[in-house]
Design a protein around this motif. Structure first.
Motif, short mmCIF file in Angstrom:
data_model
loop_
_atom_site.label_atom_id
_atom_site.label_comp_id
_atom_site.label_asym_id
_atom_site.label_seq_id
_atom_site.Cartn_x
_atom_site.Cartn_y
_atom_site.Cartn_z
N PHE A 142 0.85 -1.18 0.00
CA PHE A 142 0.00 0.00 0.00
C PHE A 142 0.89 1.24 0.00
O PHE A 142 1.58 1.51 0.98
CB PHE A 142 -0.88 0.02 1.25
N PHE A 143 0.88 1.99 -1.09
CA PHE A 143 1.61 3.26 -1.17
C PHE A 143 0.60 4.39 -0.98
O PHE A 143 -0.10 4.78 -1.91
CB PHE A 143 2.29 3.40 -2.53
N GLY A 144 0.52 4.92 0.24
CA GLY A 144 -0.49 5.93 0.51
C GLY A 144 -1.88 5.38 0.27
O GLY A 144 -2.11 4.17 0.22
N GLY A 145 -2.83 6.30 0.14
CA GLY A 145 -4.19 5.88 -0.16
C GLY A 145 -5.05 5.70 1.08
O GLY A 145 -4.56 5.72 2.22
N THR A 146 -6.34 5.53 0.84
CA THR A 146 -7.32 5.42 1.92
C THR A 146 -8.16 4.16 1.81
O THR A 146 -9.08 3.96 2.60
CB THR A 146 -8.26 6.64 1.88
N VAL A 147 -7.88 3.31 0.85
CA VAL A 147 -8.70 2.12 0.61
C VAL A 147 -8.61 1.15 1.79
O VAL A 147 -7.56 0.99 2.41
CB VAL A 147 -8.27 1.41 -0.69
N ASP A 148 -9.73 0.51 2.12
CA ASP A 148 -9.74 -0.58 3.08
C ASP A 148 -9.60 -1.90 2.33
O ASP A 148 -10.05 -2.03 1.18
CB ASP A 148 -11.05 -0.60 3.88
N ILE A 175 2.51 15.61 5.04
CA ILE A 175 1.18 15.01 5.24
C ILE A 175 1.35 13.73 6.07
O ILE A 175 2.24 12.92 5.80
CB ILE A 175 0.52 14.69 3.90
N THR A 176 0.51 13.57 7.07
CA THR A 176 0.57 12.37 7.90
C THR A 176 -0.69 11.54 7.72
O THR A 176 -1.72 12.03 7.25
CB THR A 176 0.75 12.72 9.38
N GLY A 177 -0.61 10.29 8.11
CA GLY A 177 -1.75 9.39 8.03
C GLY A 177 -1.50 8.19 8.91
O GLY A 177 -0.34 7.84 9.19
N SER A 178 -2.55 7.55 9.35
CA SER A 178 -2.44 6.47 10.31
C SER A 178 -3.20 5.24 9.83
O SER A 178 -4.38 5.31 9.52
CB SER A 178 -2.99 6.93 11.66
N PHE A 179 -2.52 4.11 9.76
CA PHE A 179 -3.13 2.86 9.31
C PHE A 179 -3.71 2.09 10.49
O PHE A 179 -3.36 2.32 11.65
CB PHE A 179 -2.08 1.97 8.62
N THR A 180 -4.58 1.11 10.18
CA THR A 180 -5.00 0.10 11.15
C THR A 180 -4.80 -1.27 10.50
O THR A 180 -5.29 -1.52 9.40
CB THR A 180 -6.48 0.27 11.54
N LEU A 181 -4.07 -2.13 11.20
CA LEU A 181 -3.84 -3.51 10.76
C LEU A 181 -4.33 -4.41 11.89
O LEU A 181 -3.78 -4.39 12.99
CB LEU A 181 -2.36 -3.73 10.48
N GLN A 182 -5.38 -5.20 11.62
CA GLN A 182 -6.02 -5.91 12.72
C GLN A 182 -6.50 -7.30 12.31
O GLN A 182 -6.66 -7.59 11.13
CB GLN A 182 -7.21 -5.10 13.23
N ASN A 183 -6.69 -8.14 13.34
CA ASN A 183 -7.26 -9.48 13.16
C ASN A 183 -6.47 -10.28 12.11
O ASN A 183 -7.01 -10.70 11.08
CB ASN A 183 -8.73 -9.38 12.76
N THR A 184 -5.21 -10.48 12.41
CA THR A 184 -4.30 -11.08 11.44
C THR A 184 -3.50 -12.21 12.09
O THR A 184 -3.05 -12.10 13.23
CB THR A 184 -3.35 -10.01 10.88
N ALA A 234 2.16 7.06 4.34
CA ALA A 234 0.99 7.50 5.09
C ALA A 234 -0.31 6.85 4.62
O ALA A 234 -1.37 7.48 4.57
CB ALA A 234 0.86 9.03 5.07
N TYR A 235 -0.24 5.57 4.28
CA TYR A 235 -1.48 4.83 4.03
C TYR A 235 -2.36 4.95 5.26
O TYR A 235 -1.92 4.75 6.39
CB TYR A 235 -1.16 3.36 3.75
N SER A 236 -3.65 5.25 5.05
CA SER A 236 -4.53 5.53 6.19
C SER A 236 -5.83 4.75 6.13
O SER A 236 -6.86 5.21 6.64
CB SER A 236 -4.81 7.03 6.29
N GLY A 237 -5.80 3.57 5.52
CA GLY A 237 -6.96 2.70 5.53
C GLY A 237 -6.85 1.63 6.60
O GLY A 237 -5.96 1.66 7.46
N THR A 238 -7.74 0.64 6.52
CA THR A 238 -7.77 -0.48 7.46
C THR A 238 -7.58 -1.79 6.71
O THR A 238 -8.26 -2.05 5.70
CB THR A 238 -9.11 -0.52 8.22
N GLU A 272 6.00 -5.02 6.96
CA GLU A 272 7.00 -3.95 6.89
C GLU A 272 6.24 -2.64 6.79
O GLU A 272 5.51 -2.41 5.81
CB GLU A 272 7.94 -4.12 5.70
N ILE A 273 6.40 -1.80 7.80
CA ILE A 273 5.57 -0.61 7.93
C ILE A 273 6.44 0.64 7.91
O ILE A 273 7.32 0.81 8.77
CB ILE A 273 4.77 -0.62 9.25
N ASP A 274 6.20 1.50 6.93
CA ASP A 274 6.85 2.81 6.86
C ASP A 274 5.79 3.89 7.00
O ASP A 274 4.60 3.66 6.74
CB ASP A 274 7.58 2.98 5.54
N GLY A 275 6.23 5.08 7.34
CA GLY A 275 5.31 6.18 7.55
C GLY A 275 5.35 7.22 6.45
O GLY A 275 5.79 6.94 5.33
#
Length: 472
Positions: free
Chosen positions: A279-285, A333-342, A304-308, A325-328
């Motif tokens: 994921f390179f940036g973006g807001t898609v879940d 511009i900032t953004g916050s991801f959610t990575l869950q139930n994995t 700054a990918y900011s989806g879930t 592998e998580i980069d910011g």
């Protein structure tokens, strides 16, 4: 006298019966005639086979009689009935690919601006071998759409031309998860937010040469976080990752600034040279993702990918590196991801095979993670002071990790180093350390006792399930 008479009658009856049996002619055995249009004794089919008739020949595929015959894999489809259609260049009109054909990507195939590529359930797309400028890939550029919606019974399959899978099938027989780099991959680009160096508004996607302008992603002059690039559902992407330059391979599924109007659900990536899904940036879940035997990282987040990302399964192979592998952000511009139930499954033989690497100002939340099968000494690391500071500031958080065989000791803080491996920083998470604080969210469990992680039952449609059973 009466007894003598009865005995005589009985003897006479027996004699009569014996004579009657002997006098009946024997029943003739039905013999294969081989030419009467009837399946007689010994014939394996009508007028053929067996010891007396000529061998039966396989019926010829007629392709239009409403009957499955010859080498057809379904009624009038597959085998010699399937048309192999080679596709190259730009799709300049709305296009539909159907399951009764096989489509071969020759080089870069690009969906034109304003156009939609629709792919029917069960369709097979194969990429030609090649590297550099000849690497094959399907690219959904900004302003175009892909509508690729498979089903559990009829997934849409992207694979290599070398794969001997045929129409109506869900797997071939000549390649396995270790066959990597046989073609490129699937790339989807949009206009949602991304955080780029020097605060530029658009950049070239990884895996596409810089002079191919259809590889641009990012908002440019038309920011749209609700950007809609279409739908991807029940998609299996196999054996990709062709090299286009030194250290630059195509991911299985690459998403560049894809907006939340796009639907991504039930995606499998198998045997890719580079990352599984990036994921390179973006807001898609994205939900229900499975990555098996990738050559680098399974799930990679940047810019700054900011989806879930919800309900994912990573099954590492002998060549795999990190599960995450998580980069910011790279710009302001900032953004916050959610990575869950994995659920992440390590490899007993991988030289690298780490849990996760948080780098370059990473921001977001990773929670409800179940980890099993990793070697001793593998870790979840904060790579440098900038990401450690984000942790201290609450911009990078961890919740509910359950790990088989290990406890919070797998979490470590590291610092930047120079080329000679000398430290350029000192750790900043002190009293308690990052490792000590990880006890707040880490529990050591026995396999089977976990209460977090992925719902693996949703992956029963996948190639990985068919090959391994996915019992973790």
């Amino acid at each position: 006298m009466k007894k003598l008479l009865l005995s005589a009658l009985a003897i006479g009856a027996l004699a009569f019966a014996s004579c009657s049996d002997d006098d009946e002619p024997p029943i003739a055995e039905v013999v294969a005639t081989c030419n009467d249009g009837i399946k007689n004794q010994g014939e394996t089919e009508i007028d053929c086979g067996g010891p007396n008739c000529q061998p039966c020949t396989e019926a010829t595929a007629t392709c239009e009689d409403g009957i499955q015959n010859g080498d057809e894999t379904g009624v009038d489809i597959g085998g010699s009935c399937a048309e192999i259609i080679t596709v190259s260049g730009e799709l300049t009109a709305d296009t539909r690919w159907t399951a009764d054909n096989i489509y071969v990507l020759a080089g870069k195939v690009v969906v034109g601006v304003g156009k939609t590529l629709t792919i029917d359930p069960g369709t097979i797309i194969k990429g030609k071998a090649g590297s550099g400028s000849l690497a094959s890939a399907l690219i959904v550029q900004r302003g175009s759409k892909i509508m690729a919606v498979g089903t559990p019974e009829k997934p849409i399959i992207f694979t290599a031309e070398e794969d001997n899978i045929g129409v109506g099938q869900t797997a071939g027989t000549n390649l396995d998860e270790t066959a990597r780099g046989k073609w490129g991959g699937l790339i989807v680009l949009g206009r949602a937010t991304g955080s780029f160096k020097n605060d530029v508004t658009e950049v070239q996607i990884e895996g596409i040469p810089a002079d191919d302008i259809f590889g641009l992603y990012g908002p440019g002059d038309a920011l749209n976080d609700d950007d809609n690039s279409g739908e991807l559902e029940y998609i299996s992407i196999r054996h990709g990752g062709a090299l286009i330059g030194e250290g630059n391979e195509i991911n299985g599924l690459t998403l560049g600034s894809v907006g939340r109007g796009t639907k991504i659900n039930h995606i499998e990536v198998v045997g890719n040279v580079d990352d599984g899904v990036e994921f390179f940036g973006g807001t898609v879940d994205a939900s229900n993702l499975l990555v098996w035997a990738q050559g680098d990282d399974a799930l990679d987040i940047d810019q700054a990918y900011s989806g879930t990302i919800d309900n994912a399964l990573v099954v590492s192979g002998e060549a795999s590196d990190h599960a995450f592998e998580i980069d910011g952000p790279e710009g302001s511009i900032t953004g916050s991801f959610t990575l869950q139930n994995t659920t992440i499954v390590g490899s007993a033989t991988a030289a690298d095979g780490e849990y996760a690497d948080y780098r370059s100002n990473a921001m977001g939340t990773t929670k409800n993670i179940y980890a099993i099968g990793f070697q001793a000494g593998k870790d979840v690391e904060l790579d440098a002071n900038d990401v450690a500071q984000n942790f201290l500031d609450g911009e990078l958080t961890f919740e509910a990790w359950q790990v088989v065989g290990f406890n919070n000791s797998i979490f470590s803080e590291k610092v930047l180093k120079d080329e000679a491996d000398n430290d350029l920083e000192t750790t900043i998470i002190l009293a308690p350390t990052f490792t000590e604080r990880a006890a707040d969210w880490t529990t050591q469990v026995t396999a089977g006792d976990q209460t977090v992680g992925a719902d693996i039952s949703v992956f029963s449609w996948t190639y990985a399930f068919a090959k391994t059973g996915l019992s973790f």
